[in-house]
Design a protein around this motif. Sequence first.
Motif, PDB file in Angstrom:
ATOM      1  N   LYS A  69       0.829  -1.203   0.000  1.00 31.36           N
ATOM      2  CA  LYS A  69       0.000   0.000   0.000  1.00 31.36           C
ATOM      3  C   LYS A  69       0.866   1.257   0.000  1.00 31.36           C
ATOM      4  CE  LYS A  69      -3.672   2.262   2.664  1.00 31.36           C
ATOM      5  NZ  LYS A  69      -4.493   2.185   3.904  1.00 31.36           N
ATOM      6  N   GLN A  70       1.920   1.244   0.825  1.00 28.89           N
ATOM      7  CA  GLN A  70       2.828   2.390   0.876  1.00 28.89           C
ATOM      8  C   GLN A  70       3.594   2.555  -0.433  1.00 28.89           C
ATOM      9  OE1 GLN A  70       5.317   1.875   4.324  1.00 28.89           O
ATOM     10  NE2 GLN A  70       3.586   1.939   5.757  1.00 28.89           N
ATOM     11  N   GLU A  71       3.970   1.424  -1.030  1.00 33.27           N
ATOM     12  CA  GLU A  71       4.682   1.475  -2.319  1.00 33.27           C
ATOM     13  C   GLU A  71       3.807   2.108  -3.387  1.00 33.27           C
ATOM     14  OE1 GLU A  71       6.774  -1.534  -5.586  1.00 33.27           O
ATOM     15  OE2 GLU A  71       5.525  -2.342  -3.959  1.00 33.27           O
ATOM     16  N   LEU A  72       2.535   1.739  -3.385  1.00 35.60           N
ATOM     17  CA  LEU A  72       1.590   2.300  -4.353  1.00 35.60           C
ATOM     18  C   LEU A  72       1.422   3.801  -4.149  1.00 35.60           C
ATOM     19  CD1 LEU A  72      -0.499   1.978  -6.612  1.00 35.60           C
ATOM     20  CD2 LEU A  72      -2.186   1.365  -4.862  1.00 35.60           C
ATOM     21  N   GLU A  73       1.258   4.211  -2.903  1.00 29.79           N
ATOM     22  CA  GLU A  73       1.078   5.639  -2.600  1.00 29.79           C
ATOM     23  C   GLU A  73       2.313   6.438  -3.004  1.00 29.79           C
ATOM     24  OE1 GLU A  73       0.205   5.654   1.541  1.00 29.79           O
ATOM     25  OE2 GLU A  73      -1.926   5.101   1.272  1.00 29.79           O
ATOM     26  N   LYS A  74       3.503   5.868  -2.740  1.00 26.04           N
ATOM     27  CA  LYS A  74       4.742   6.566  -3.101  1.00 26.04           C
ATOM     28  C   LYS A  74       4.883   6.687  -4.614  1.00 26.04           C
ATOM     29  CE  LYS A  74       9.741   6.681  -2.339  1.00 26.04           C
ATOM     30  NZ  LYS A  74      10.020   7.032  -3.743  1.00 26.04           N
ATOM     31  N   LEU A  75       4.555   5.620  -5.343  1.00 23.74           N
ATOM     32  CA  LEU A  75       4.642   5.674  -6.801  1.00 23.74           C
ATOM     33  C   LEU A  75       3.673   6.692  -7.375  1.00 23.74           C
ATOM     34  CD1 LEU A  75       5.058   1.930  -7.855  1.00 23.74           C
ATOM     35  CD2 LEU A  75       6.656   3.800  -8.291  1.00 23.74           C
TER      36      LEU A  75
END
Length: 351
Positions: free
Chosen positions: A261-267
């Motif tokens: 989820k954090q990876e998606l938000e950062k991308l």
Amino acid sequence: MATKYWVVSLTVQNSTSTLWNQLREQISKHSFDTPLYRFNIPNLRVGTLDSLLSLSDDLVKSNTFMEGVSHKIRRQIEELERVSGVVSSSLTVDGVPVDSYLTRFVWDEAKYPTMSPLKEIVDGIHGQVAKIEDDLKVRVSEYNNIRSQLNAINRKQSGSLAVRDLSNLVKPEDIITSEHLTTLLAIVSKYSQKDWLSSYETLTNYVVPRSSKKLYEDNEYALYTVTLFSRVADNFRTSARDKGFQIRDFEYSQESHESRKQELEKLMEDQESSRASLLQWCYSSYGEVFSSWMHFCAVRVFTESILRYGLPPSFLSCVLSPSVKAEKKVRSILEGLSESTNRQRLLENRG
């Protein structure tokens, strides 16, 4: 549709102002709706005839290259504005609209000293535009790389149940894991759900009765859980596959779920930041390329005018923007003035 401009030159026999007035009069009389502007080219360093001929051979290729880079940046701007939902803004060069820069062109002496050899000026302009093109490729590649990563994650999260990431569809309470029991996830064809519900308890021994629960359904498949003894899980997978059901390997992890989820938000943040940065760079670089291109056009008009009309330099350069319907008439006016000047020159030579 972008406005089409002509940059032309006419040989001067008496005076530039006389020819300019004649051209204005003819355009006003026969094609009044055609904008007409002076294109002021300074007295550049002529050099030798051989150097002009050699330079002329390269000018066409260089012009095609610079025009191509200009269009490439413009298309990139249009794409970024469309994707961002940004209202398309007028492109500028040195703080003024592109059309105004062209129709009020002023040579930048500080950037391109007129005493420099023409080839040196052209090579300098070409090098600047080539560097911008290289920079564009790198920046677009970085932006597209982020987009590709984001699209890959989105495909995993929104694609078919047969391939998509299941972590956002499965809750901790849906999974039973103990010393003896385990929960498997089955992907069942949308039209085979009755078959699944009537047969899953008998695919192998030690399946917990009525343990299957539907978690999600898309246009093709449904996602079901089934709980059974761990020691028969492999047998169940084999029997399910023979019946046309797919058992997805899945291990629920709250940490992994949060990490994804954090990876998606950062991308997503990186994509917005990269897009905004690239768009601003394109706005600025388009102005630089267009300015360089116009200075190059000035050198090209100067060079080809010398080769056509001879020395010393005596020609009128101007910018016109005829409509499609008026092109033939404007071309006829220009040819008429050119023929008139040539006839006058011929008579004077005979005299």
